[in-house]
Design a protein around this motif. Structure first.
Motif, PDB file in Angstrom:
ATOM      1  N   THR A  99       0.831  -1.207   0.000  1.00 27.48           N
ATOM      2  CA  THR A  99       0.000   0.000   0.000  1.00 27.48           C
ATOM      3  C   THR A  99       0.864   1.255   0.000  1.00 27.48           C
ATOM      4  O   THR A  99       0.581   2.225  -0.715  1.00 27.48           O
ATOM      5  CB  THR A  99      -0.926   0.006   1.221  1.00 27.48           C
ATOM      6  OG1 THR A  99      -1.752  -1.164   1.205  1.00 27.48           O
ATOM      7  CG2 THR A  99      -1.813   1.238   1.234  1.00 27.48           C
ATOM      8  N   HIS A 152      -6.270   5.738  -8.942  1.00 23.68           N
ATOM      9  CA  HIS A 152      -7.262   5.342  -7.926  1.00 23.68           C
ATOM     10  C   HIS A 152      -7.485   3.829  -7.947  1.00 23.68           C
ATOM     11  O   HIS A 152      -7.677   3.213  -6.881  1.00 23.68           O
ATOM     12  CB  HIS A 152      -8.574   6.084  -8.158  1.00 23.68           C
ATOM     13  CG  HIS A 152      -8.539   7.502  -7.676  1.00 23.68           C
ATOM     14  ND1 HIS A 152      -8.512   7.847  -6.339  1.00 23.68           N
ATOM     15  CD2 HIS A 152      -8.498   8.673  -8.372  1.00 23.68           C
ATOM     16  CE1 HIS A 152      -8.480   9.168  -6.215  1.00 23.68           C
ATOM     17  NE2 HIS A 152      -8.477   9.691  -7.431  1.00 23.68           N
ATOM     18  N   LEU A 153      -7.451   3.221  -9.128  1.00 20.54           N
ATOM     19  CA  LEU A 153      -7.592   1.769  -9.200  1.00 20.54           C
ATOM     20  C   LEU A 153      -6.409   1.063  -8.537  1.00 20.54           C
ATOM     21  O   LEU A 153      -6.579   0.054  -7.843  1.00 20.54           O
ATOM     22  CB  LEU A 153      -7.719   1.327 -10.659  1.00 20.54           C
ATOM     23  CG  LEU A 153      -9.031   1.682 -11.367  1.00 20.54           C
ATOM     24  CD1 LEU A 153      -8.963   1.288 -12.839  1.00 20.54           C
ATOM     25  CD2 LEU A 153     -10.209   0.980 -10.690  1.00 20.54           C
ATOM     26  N   HIS A 168      -6.812   1.484  -4.774  1.00 19.13           N
ATOM     27  CA  HIS A 168      -7.902   0.637  -4.285  1.00 19.13           C
ATOM     28  C   HIS A 168      -7.475  -0.828  -4.236  1.00 19.13           C
ATOM     29  O   HIS A 168      -7.747  -1.542  -3.267  1.00 19.13           O
ATOM     30  CB  HIS A 168      -9.128   0.801  -5.175  1.00 19.13           C
ATOM     31  CG  HIS A 168     -10.269  -0.096  -4.790  1.00 19.13           C
ATOM     32  ND1 HIS A 168     -11.055   0.130  -3.668  1.00 19.13           N
ATOM     33  CD2 HIS A 168     -10.757  -1.237  -5.368  1.00 19.13           C
ATOM     34  CE1 HIS A 168     -11.963  -0.815  -3.576  1.00 19.13           C
ATOM     35  NE2 HIS A 168     -11.805  -1.659  -4.595  1.00 19.13           N
ATOM     36  N   ALA A 200      -5.047  -1.298  -1.324  1.00 15.94           N
ATOM     37  CA  ALA A 200      -5.692  -1.174  -0.015  1.00 15.94           C
ATOM     38  C   ALA A 200      -6.553  -2.389   0.323  1.00 15.94           C
ATOM     39  O   ALA A 200      -6.688  -2.755   1.495  1.00 15.94           O
ATOM     40  CB  ALA A 200      -6.532   0.096   0.030  1.00 15.94           C
ATOM     41  N   THR A 201      -7.130  -3.011  -0.676  1.00 19.09           N
ATOM     42  CA  THR A 201      -8.023  -4.158  -0.425  1.00 19.09           C
ATOM     43  C   THR A 201      -7.305  -5.492  -0.553  1.00 19.09           C
ATOM     44  O   THR A 201      -7.950  -6.545  -0.494  1.00 19.09           O
ATOM     45  CB  THR A 201      -9.198  -4.128  -1.419  1.00 19.09           C
ATOM     46  OG1 THR A 201      -8.686  -4.129  -2.763  1.00 19.09           O
ATOM     47  CG2 THR A 201     -10.052  -2.887  -1.203  1.00 19.09           C
TER      48      THR A 201
END
Length: 201
Positions: free
Chosen positions: A49, A70-71, A74, A77-78
């Motif tokens: 991250t 942003h992808l 994301h 982060a996930t």
């Protein structure tokens, strides 16, 4: 070479060049996947991250709404520990197989061509399944690219040509074009008994 044969030679050369580019891109793709798999295997999700934030910080400063950045954030982060291990194994296997295919083609062993084609078909089948489940332009492009490489690899295998043969063929034609066509032959003058040209008695 006649004017009729020239388009055929140009087309053959173009196919050879596309084949070499495809193999080169496949090698780069395999190395990137292998390195990414190693990073996922040794790094913790928190480190991944942090790397994603550092990699996208400059782009987001210029464009706060950048979709790709942003992808990436994301996805990082996930990403759970189990998902990171699964993705690492997948990328490592993918990368090793692709690098192995390129090495086999470089070595020029004709018996390895069918194995390379089968491996590439396996990738295409997996990509088609993923497209059905998760449609996306990127995966569709990769599948189309693999299909092109399969067709060109099959062509070289049927013609019993190694990757070295293709490279030599392409660069030999380029050297021939740079050298230009040979000039017209000079007609020799008749030689008399005295050994002087054109001196007839």
């Amino acid at each position: 070479m006649t004017a009729v044969d020239r388009p055929r030679v140009d087309r053959s050369r173009l196919i050879d060049v596309v084949f070499l580019i495809g193999i080169g891109l496949k090698a780069i793709d395999g190395v990137i996947e292998f390195v990414a798999g190693l990073l996922l295997l040794v790094l913790h999700p928190a480190q991944i991250t942090a790397m994603a934030r550092a990699a996208t910080a400059e782009e987001l400063r210029e464009d706060p709404h950048d979709l790709i950045s942003h992808l990436v954030l994301h996805g990082a982060a996930t990403l759970s520990a189990d998902a990171a291990v699964a993705a690492s194994v997948f990328l490592l296997l993918h990368g090793i197989v692709k690098i192995g295919i390129v090495i086999a083609l470089i070595l020029g062993t004709q018996r390895l061509y069918p194995l390379a084609i089968i491996a590439l078909i396996g990738f295409v089948v997996w990509q088609v399944v993923e497209l059905v489940l998760h449609p996306g332009f990127g995966l569709a492009g990769l599948a189309a690219f693999d299909v092109v490489v399969i067709v060109l690899t099959w062509r070289e295998w049927r013609q019993h040509r190694s990757l070295g043969d293709v490279v030599r063929s392409v660069f030999a034609r380029r050297r021939g074009e740079r050298g230009g066509a040979p000039g017209p032959a000079v007609r020799a003058q008749p030689v008399t008994r005295a050994g002087r040209p054109g001196d007839s008695r």
